[in-house]
Design a protein around this motif. Sequence first.
Motif, short mmCIF file in Angstrom:
data_model
loop_
_atom_site.label_atom_id
_atom_site.label_comp_id
_atom_site.label_asym_id
_atom_site.label_seq_id
_atom_site.Cartn_x
_atom_site.Cartn_y
_atom_site.Cartn_z
N ALA A 294 -46.29 35.31 -15.53
CA ALA A 294 -47.31 36.02 -14.76
C ALA A 294 -46.75 36.61 -13.48
CB ALA A 294 -48.47 35.06 -14.44
N GLY A 295 -45.78 35.92 -12.89
CA GLY A 295 -45.20 36.40 -11.64
C GLY A 295 -44.05 37.37 -11.82
N GLY A 296 -43.70 37.67 -13.08
CA GLY A 296 -42.61 38.60 -13.33
C GLY A 296 -41.22 38.03 -13.11
N LEU A 297 -41.12 36.68 -13.02
CA LEU A 297 -39.82 36.06 -12.81
C LEU A 297 -39.02 35.93 -14.10
CD1 LEU A 297 -40.86 33.18 -10.36
CD2 LEU A 297 -39.96 35.46 -9.80
N LEU B 193 -53.26 34.84 -21.94
CA LEU B 193 -52.36 35.31 -20.89
C LEU B 193 -50.91 35.24 -21.36
CD1 LEU B 193 -51.85 36.34 -18.05
CD2 LEU B 193 -51.97 33.96 -17.23
N ALA B 194 -50.55 34.16 -22.02
CA ALA B 194 -49.19 34.05 -22.56
C ALA B 194 -48.93 35.12 -23.61
CB ALA B 194 -48.97 32.66 -23.16
N ALA B 195 -49.93 35.36 -24.47
CA ALA B 195 -49.78 36.37 -25.52
C ALA B 195 -49.62 37.77 -24.93
CB ALA B 195 -50.98 36.33 -26.46
N ARG B 196 -50.15 37.98 -23.75
CA ARG B 196 -49.99 39.28 -23.08
C ARG B 196 -48.51 39.63 -22.92
NH1 ARG B 196 -49.27 41.47 -17.92
NH2 ARG B 196 -50.63 43.25 -17.40
N ALA C 57 -60.12 28.16 -12.77
CA ALA C 57 -61.28 28.58 -13.56
C ALA C 57 -62.57 28.19 -12.86
CB ALA C 57 -61.22 27.95 -14.95
N ALA C 58 -62.59 26.96 -12.30
CA ALA C 58 -63.77 26.52 -11.57
C ALA C 58 -64.00 27.38 -10.34
CB ALA C 58 -63.61 25.05 -11.18
N GLN C 59 -62.94 27.75 -9.66
CA GLN C 59 -63.07 28.64 -8.50
C GLN C 59 -63.75 29.95 -8.88
OE1 GLN C 59 -59.51 30.70 -7.54
NE2 GLN C 59 -60.18 31.38 -5.51
N LEU C 60 -63.28 30.57 -9.96
CA LEU C 60 -63.85 31.85 -10.37
C LEU C 60 -65.32 31.69 -10.75
CD1 LEU C 60 -63.50 34.84 -11.01
CD2 LEU C 60 -62.77 34.18 -13.32
N ALA C 61 -65.63 30.63 -11.49
CA ALA C 61 -67.02 30.41 -11.90
C ALA C 61 -67.92 30.18 -10.69
CB ALA C 61 -67.10 29.24 -12.86
N TYR C 62 -67.49 29.33 -9.78
CA TYR C 62 -68.31 28.99 -8.61
C TYR C 62 -68.50 30.20 -7.70
CZ TYR C 62 -69.64 26.81 -4.18
OH TYR C 62 -70.29 26.50 -3.01
N VAL D 96 -58.88 35.83 -17.70
CA VAL D 96 -57.47 36.15 -17.92
C VAL D 96 -56.89 36.94 -16.74
CG1 VAL D 96 -55.80 37.32 -19.40
CG2 VAL D 96 -57.65 35.99 -20.43
N PRO D 97 -57.54 38.02 -16.26
CA PRO D 97 -57.01 38.73 -15.09
C PRO D 97 -56.95 37.85 -13.84
CG PRO D 97 -58.58 40.10 -16.26
CD PRO D 97 -58.69 38.73 -16.86
N HIS D 98 -57.93 36.96 -13.69
CA HIS D 98 -57.94 36.05 -12.53
C HIS D 98 -56.72 35.14 -12.56
CE1 HIS D 98 -59.43 33.44 -9.37
NE2 HIS D 98 -59.40 32.39 -10.19
N LEU D 99 -56.40 34.59 -13.72
CA LEU D 99 -55.22 33.73 -13.84
C LEU D 99 -53.94 34.51 -13.61
CD1 LEU D 99 -56.18 31.51 -16.92
CD2 LEU D 99 -56.42 30.97 -14.48
N LEU D 100 -53.89 35.73 -14.12
CA LEU D 100 -52.71 36.56 -13.95
C LEU D 100 -52.40 36.77 -12.47
CD1 LEU D 100 -50.50 38.47 -15.05
CD2 LEU D 100 -52.24 40.28 -15.10
N ILE D 101 -53.44 37.01 -11.68
CA ILE D 101 -53.25 37.28 -10.26
C ILE D 101 -53.06 35.99 -9.47
CG2 ILE D 101 -54.40 38.16 -8.19
CD1 ILE D 101 -55.83 40.18 -10.01
#
Length: 336
Positions: free
Chosen positions: A296-299, A130-133, A324-329, A30-35
């Motif tokens: 996520a971008g505050g727009l 992330l949306a629920a955040r 997600a694959a990037q973070l896992a790899y 979730v933090p990875h997607l947010l950023i």
Amino acid sequence: MSSPQKMTGGSCIFLDAAALRSLIPPSSLVPHLLISLPSHSTAVQSPSRQIFPVDPSASSSLLLMPSWSSSPSLPYIGVKIVTSFPHNSDLGLPGISASYALFSSTTGANLAGFDGTELTLLRTSAVSALAARFLAREDARVLVMVGAGALAPYLIRAHRFIRPGIERVIIWNRSAARARDLARRLEEEEEEGGNVVFEHAESLDEVIGFGDVVSCATSSKTPIVKGEWLKPGSHLDLVGSFSPAMRECDDEALVRAARVFVDFPAAMSEAGELVGAFERGAFSPEDVAGNLSDLAGGLKVGRRSPSEITVFKSVGTALIDLLAAQLAYESYITIT
């Protein structure tokens, strides 16, 4: 298993379901997607998902989801192959199966293969969280889970991560036995000292009004959630439908919502809840407040008051798979 060499064409690795659960839990993904989402949403090429009917009479289909980027911070190509067989639930089998392949966009080398089903479960639930955040009340206490399939426990865990104050989880499924079994399993898995009550419901209309967050993950073609049931201040998370023929809520749920967001613009033409409402004139594309990148971008502002109803509709996108694959790899090669 040999240690892979990032971006150099070293040995291709395979990350199974257990590895993915360890590498990209909600607390990491979730933090990875947010950023990452705001910066990569326009840089990644993600052609429209291709859906091929395999057996129209059984609603089974094959889906192809490619994406690629040449950005130095995301130098990957990814392809997911998915099969959707909704009637597998009658056989006690998973309705969704998938495989994912990750390549270098610099050399074209095959870097990794993933259990695509697990990747999908983790990334889909992380998107909802992330949306629920931004859309669910911070003091949310009750989660109603509509559906008890493979995705349900992932959504429950992700929503609990983003809203740790949730103390009651009510599960409903067309098969009450499956809802009861899932509630029992989650209760058994709960860490010692946990204060969450897991229960199942026989009748959805009797419990949905308790939900501060209502999350739906079904393959329904007719509305399950009625807008009149939603209480003020609730957040409705719609995950199941990915074609115009599928629909988890009625028009009133959208009309009552003060804020409706989608994961990506493709939802406007793929999600049955939205497509149907547009065609009937009950709701218009202009009524959609924005997408996940906007949040996520505050727009765009998400929830604006404690009493308004919010809706988030996701259909899935190859960009999220790639992130997600990037973070896992990258997490894997860091620790090996």
